[in-house]
Design an enzyme around this catalytic site. Sequence first.
Site, PDB file in Angstrom:
ATOM      1  N   SER A  80       0.795  -1.230   0.000  1.00  0.00           N
ATOM      2  CA  SER A  80       0.000   0.000   0.000  1.00  0.00           C
ATOM      3  C   SER A  80       0.824   1.275   0.000  1.00  0.00           C
ATOM      4  CB  SER A  80      -0.940   0.008   1.209  1.00  0.00           C
ATOM      5  OG  SER A  80      -2.022  -0.856   1.011  1.00  0.00           O
ATOM      6  N   LYS A  83       0.093   3.927  -2.558  1.00  0.00           N
ATOM      7  CA  LYS A  83      -0.972   4.928  -2.420  1.00  0.00           C
ATOM      8  C   LYS A  83      -0.413   6.355  -2.315  1.00  0.00           C
ATOM      9  CE  LYS A  83      -4.183   1.561  -0.562  1.00  0.00           C
ATOM     10  NZ  LYS A  83      -4.558   0.768   0.596  1.00  0.00           N
ATOM     11  N   SER A 144      -5.255   3.210   5.236  1.00  0.00           N
ATOM     12  CA  SER A 144      -4.907   2.441   4.041  1.00  0.00           C
ATOM     13  C   SER A 144      -6.111   1.763   3.393  1.00  0.00           C
ATOM     14  CB  SER A 144      -3.834   1.387   4.376  1.00  0.00           C
ATOM     15  OG  SER A 144      -3.158   0.968   3.225  1.00  0.00           O
ATOM     16  N   LYS A 271       3.259   6.792   4.604  1.00  0.00           N
ATOM     17  CA  LYS A 271       2.402   5.639   4.305  1.00  0.00           C
ATOM     18  C   LYS A 271       3.071   4.326   4.652  1.00  0.00           C
ATOM     19  CE  LYS A 271      -1.413   3.944   2.840  1.00  0.00           C
ATOM     20  NZ  LYS A 271      -1.133   2.805   3.743  1.00  0.00           N
TER      21      LYS A 271
END
Length: 342
Positions: A80, A83, A144, A271
């Site tokens: 993730s 992202k 997320s 992130k």
Amino acid sequence: MTLRRKVFQLLVALSATFLVGTVSCPVIAASKRDSNVVAGKTTHAQVGQHVDAKAAVTIDAKTGRVLYNQNGRQKMPIASVVKILTLAVIEQDIASGHLSWNQRVKISKPVAKIANDWHYSNVELDAGHRYTIRELAESMMIVSADGSAAALALADAGSTANFNRKMQAVARKAGVKDAKIYNMIGLDNGALGKLKLKGVRNSAENQFSALDVAKISRYLVRHYPQSLTITKGNHVNFRANDHQQYDLVNINMMLSGNPLAPVGWEVDGLKTGTTDKAGNCFAGTEKDGKRRYITVVLNVPGNYNAQFMETIKMLQDVSGKKITTQQEANQQTANNNDSQPQ
């Protein structure tokens, strides 16, 4: 909400409170010597100087200078963490007027299927319900949410393939030319169901190098610094539907207020990401006074908190400063109080 998702959300919330251990972490065995770049000088890392990750990179956010490089050019799954690039595309298209933060997005059945699958990282999105671009972006970056990433991509470009082309274009602007980009979420292609790429194997998963991730993170922070108002938030209220809302807790354990927050530093992003192939991954941005760093660790072994502890270890090497976590500071205060005569 399913029982499994309730348990998942409870565990995420509790992880911000109940942390054990210190910043000292296991190191890679002596046989695994890498060419590291520390403060611009290439050296051979010895035992105790490695970051316990498959790849680790630190760059100066202002200049782009590489300050630490451990296997930084190898392509690997990043889960993730991709992202960050998804958000960069959304920020670009908001700046151009193609999208707006208050624009409401209607959730399709394929997106709702991803969003309501307890196997993934998610908040519930109801098919037919409308959510603002900001609500979707906040849930994507703070917890997320995979369904939110899918909803943003479709609202922006109409299909996974079209959004991928936008991701590739922004990646090139950031100086990344050869990353393997399959989707906006970080899951393998088959997990997207009806939204997957045609003619691509189901097991295909995004692959970037740690340096790629650092360049894209730097691009986001420099071109769209307002994105940090999302990524630095410890929590946000999310309106799931007309009858339910949730307090979403940020899963970045280095943010202020968490036990792994580095005392005296400002952490405001970016992130995390985890899949079976990628392991624990984290791209962060941290300020020591006026100097901002971009840090990336990929495939960190151990428990969830190890990715943050390894990041702190790398920051210590780069800055030359001992970093105390909030947990350690609290423990030291408690010890000092206990030692005071009664």
